[in-house]
Scaffold this motif. Structure first.
Motif, PDB file in Angstrom:
ATOM      1  N   HIS A 129      -2.178 -10.914  -2.752  1.00 10.23           N
ATOM      2  CA  HIS A 129      -0.685 -10.724  -2.208  1.00 10.23           C
ATOM      3  C   HIS A 129       0.226 -10.966  -3.202  1.00 10.23           C
ATOM      4  CE1 HIS A 129      -2.250 -11.362   2.233  1.00 10.23           C
ATOM      5  NE2 HIS A 129      -3.288 -11.851   1.350  1.00 10.23           N
ATOM      6  N   GLN A 130       0.338 -12.095  -4.046  1.00  8.32           N
ATOM      7  CA  GLN A 130       1.095 -12.368  -5.137  1.00  8.32           C
ATOM      8  C   GLN A 130       0.677 -12.156  -6.488  1.00  8.32           C
ATOM      9  OE1 GLN A 130       2.688 -16.154  -4.011  1.00  8.32           O
ATOM     10  NE2 GLN A 130       3.630 -15.517  -2.212  1.00  8.32           N
ATOM     11  N   PRO A 131       1.115 -11.486  -7.408  1.00  8.22           N
ATOM     12  CA  PRO A 131       2.212 -10.261  -7.177  1.00  8.22           C
ATOM     13  C   PRO A 131       1.628  -9.257  -6.018  1.00  8.22           C
ATOM     14  CG  PRO A 131       1.013  -9.882  -9.392  1.00  8.22           C
ATOM     15  CD  PRO A 131       0.398 -11.167  -8.637  1.00  8.22           C
ATOM     16  N   VAL A 132       2.567  -8.352  -5.591  1.00  8.00           N
ATOM     17  CA  VAL A 132       2.020  -7.488  -4.819  1.00  8.00           C
ATOM     18  C   VAL A 132       1.517  -6.269  -5.375  1.00  8.00           C
ATOM     19  CG1 VAL A 132       3.205  -5.506  -3.417  1.00  8.00           C
ATOM     20  CG2 VAL A 132       4.136  -7.775  -3.059  1.00  8.00           C
ATOM     21  N   THR A 142      -3.949 -15.266   4.663  1.00 12.98           N
ATOM     22  CA  THR A 142      -4.368 -16.027   3.214  1.00 12.98           C
ATOM     23  C   THR A 142      -5.442 -17.013   3.702  1.00 12.98           C
ATOM     24  OG1 THR A 142      -2.540 -17.418   2.916  1.00 12.98           O
ATOM     25  CG2 THR A 142      -2.337 -15.040   1.937  1.00 12.98           C
ATOM     26  N   ASP A 349       7.914  -4.770  -1.484  1.00 11.95           N
ATOM     27  CA  ASP A 349       7.683  -6.238  -2.126  1.00 11.95           C
ATOM     28  C   ASP A 349       6.681  -7.215  -1.245  1.00 11.95           C
ATOM     29  OD1 ASP A 349       9.584  -5.542  -4.197  1.00 11.95           O
ATOM     30  OD2 ASP A 349      11.224  -5.782  -2.679  1.00 11.95           O
ATOM     31  N   ASP A 350       6.190  -6.349  -0.182  1.00 16.59           N
ATOM     32  CA  ASP A 350       5.316  -7.145   0.758  1.00 16.59           C
ATOM     33  C   ASP A 350       4.001  -6.502   1.232  1.00 16.59           C
ATOM     34  OD1 ASP A 350       4.083  -9.203   2.517  1.00 16.59           O
ATOM     35  OD2 ASP A 350       6.036  -9.364   3.684  1.00 16.59           O
ATOM     36  N   THR A 352       1.590  -8.293   2.694  1.00 14.49           N
ATOM     37  CA  THR A 352       0.839  -9.211   3.294  1.00 14.49           C
ATOM     38  C   THR A 352       0.228  -8.960   4.684  1.00 14.49           C
ATOM     39  OG1 THR A 352       1.755 -10.981   2.049  1.00 14.49           O
ATOM     40  CG2 THR A 352       0.961 -11.639   4.226  1.00 14.49           C
TER      41      THR A 352
END
Length: 370
Positions: A129-132, A142, A349-350, A352
């Protein structure tokens, strides 16, 4: 036409069959045998429910979908090898519904190299998820959110003597990070925090430590049979601690494998109650399952069902002549896509997907109760 073709080692044959029969070829590598086989089967069955219904209506843009599934035996190295075969030899449009955190990490370089999207990895690792990751499209919440919620729930019940047992890999470390957030928020210091070798777990010494520490509850961050073995060892050590585990074990097969120790185990969930027909997605899955004579659906099946809905929508938006690049762009264009009571939104940018998290407990009838 079958929506699923499990190929084992016969990759060349599968490639030929796929070229002859399937117009939209999707690849899957997962542990169809080994530690997580029960859960993998159920998520795949749930996906197949939806894909079969789509194919029965003519497929997507007049083309039917076929999934080429390879068994990686829950081995990260084999998962990467399978992914390479699916991408390079079978020429799949996208990968779909693989299982495991280190396994997904092993696949990512191949996704980046070939521009292949991975839809709905069956893992809630924060590293996805982070970073995309440009080519990874998560659908479930998550592990960190799940583990944090579990800890705050235990604290709200007045439980303060909590142990955490976790696999010594990226999955275990990720779940541990979430548990620590919840413990810090509740101002609780764990009575035991112990890791184990995922390849050769030894739970008897850990169970003895938990019993000596008089733990009231223990979060086990592990998969399938490892959680079963840990649970058995804890009970054999004389501990009555409340057992808690994460949604990667939310399958009917997992409940069955727990045997006499199933009742009362808390399992976090990342989808609504599989009997909550107020959610259109749940109702749809139930109706399709009944039409096939499959009986009840499980949380794992619901995960696969939701994953398939996202995959199909991406294929639809990719147009009548989809390419790997078009599939990636199409998936990233999803905004407030309604799965049936739950919305998925992606963007550059997402990636998720959903953020739904809940708790369940296994009842005397072997069902997950909310």
């Amino acid at each position: 036409m079958r929506a699923w073709k499990q190929c084992g080692a016969a990759v060349a044959l599968c490639a030929a069959l796929g070229a002859a029969n399937a117009q939209l070829l999707i690849g899957q590598t997962a542990g169809f045998t080994g530690q997580v086989a029960a859960g993998v089967k159920e998520t795949s069955d749930g996906a197949k429910l939806y894909l079969d219904s789509v194919n029965a209506k003519g497929g997507v843009n007049g083309q039917k979908i076929e999934v080429v599934a390879l068994d990686d035996k829950f081995d990260p190295k084999l998962a990467a090898d399978n992914a390479r075969k699916l991408i390079e030899d079978n020429n799949v449009l996208a990968l779909f519904l693989n299982r495991g955190t280190p396994h997904t990490e092993a696949i990512i370089p191949l996704l980046d190299k070939h521009g292949v999207s991975l839809v709905a990895p069956s893992t809630g690792a924060m590293v996805l998820h982070q970073p995309v990751r440009k080519y990874v499209f998560n659908v479930r919440a998550t592990y960190q959110r799940e583990a944090e919620k579990a800890m705050t729930h235990l604290a709200s019940m007045g439980i303060s003597r909590i142990g955490v047992v976790y696999a010594d890999d990226s999955f275990g470390a990720d779940g541990l990070a979430g548990a620590q957030k919840g413990l810090v928020a509740a101002k609780i210091t764990p009575v035991l925090q112990e890791k184990f070798d995922r390849a050769k777990p030894e739970f008897t010494p850990i169970a003895a430590k938990l019993a000596k520490a008089d733990a009231q509850a223990v979060l086990i961050i592990a998969s399938g049979s490892a959680v079963v073995d840990a649970n058995n060892a804890i009970r054999a050590a004389g501990s009555a601690a409340q057992i808690v585990t994460l949604s990667n074990n939310a399958s009917a097969g997992f409940v069955k494998s727990l045997g006499a120790n199933a009742r009362g185990v808390i399992v976090t969930q990342v989808y609504p109650n599989e009997r909550a027909v107020t959610y259109p997605m749940v109702k749809e899955a139930q109706e399709l399952a009944r039409a096939k004579g499959l009986g009840d659906i499980s949380p794992a099946m619901l995960e696969g069902f939701a994953a398939a809905k996202v995959l199909v929508e991406g294929l639809k938006r990719a147009g009548p002549k989809p390419t790997r690049e078009k599939v990636q762009v199409a998936l990233e264009s999803l905004r407030k896509f309604d799965l049936g009571g739950l919305e998925v939104t992606y963007g550059p940018d997402d990636h998720t997907g959903l953020d739904f998290a809940d708790l369940s407990i296994i009842g005397t009838d072997g069902k997950f109760r909310r």
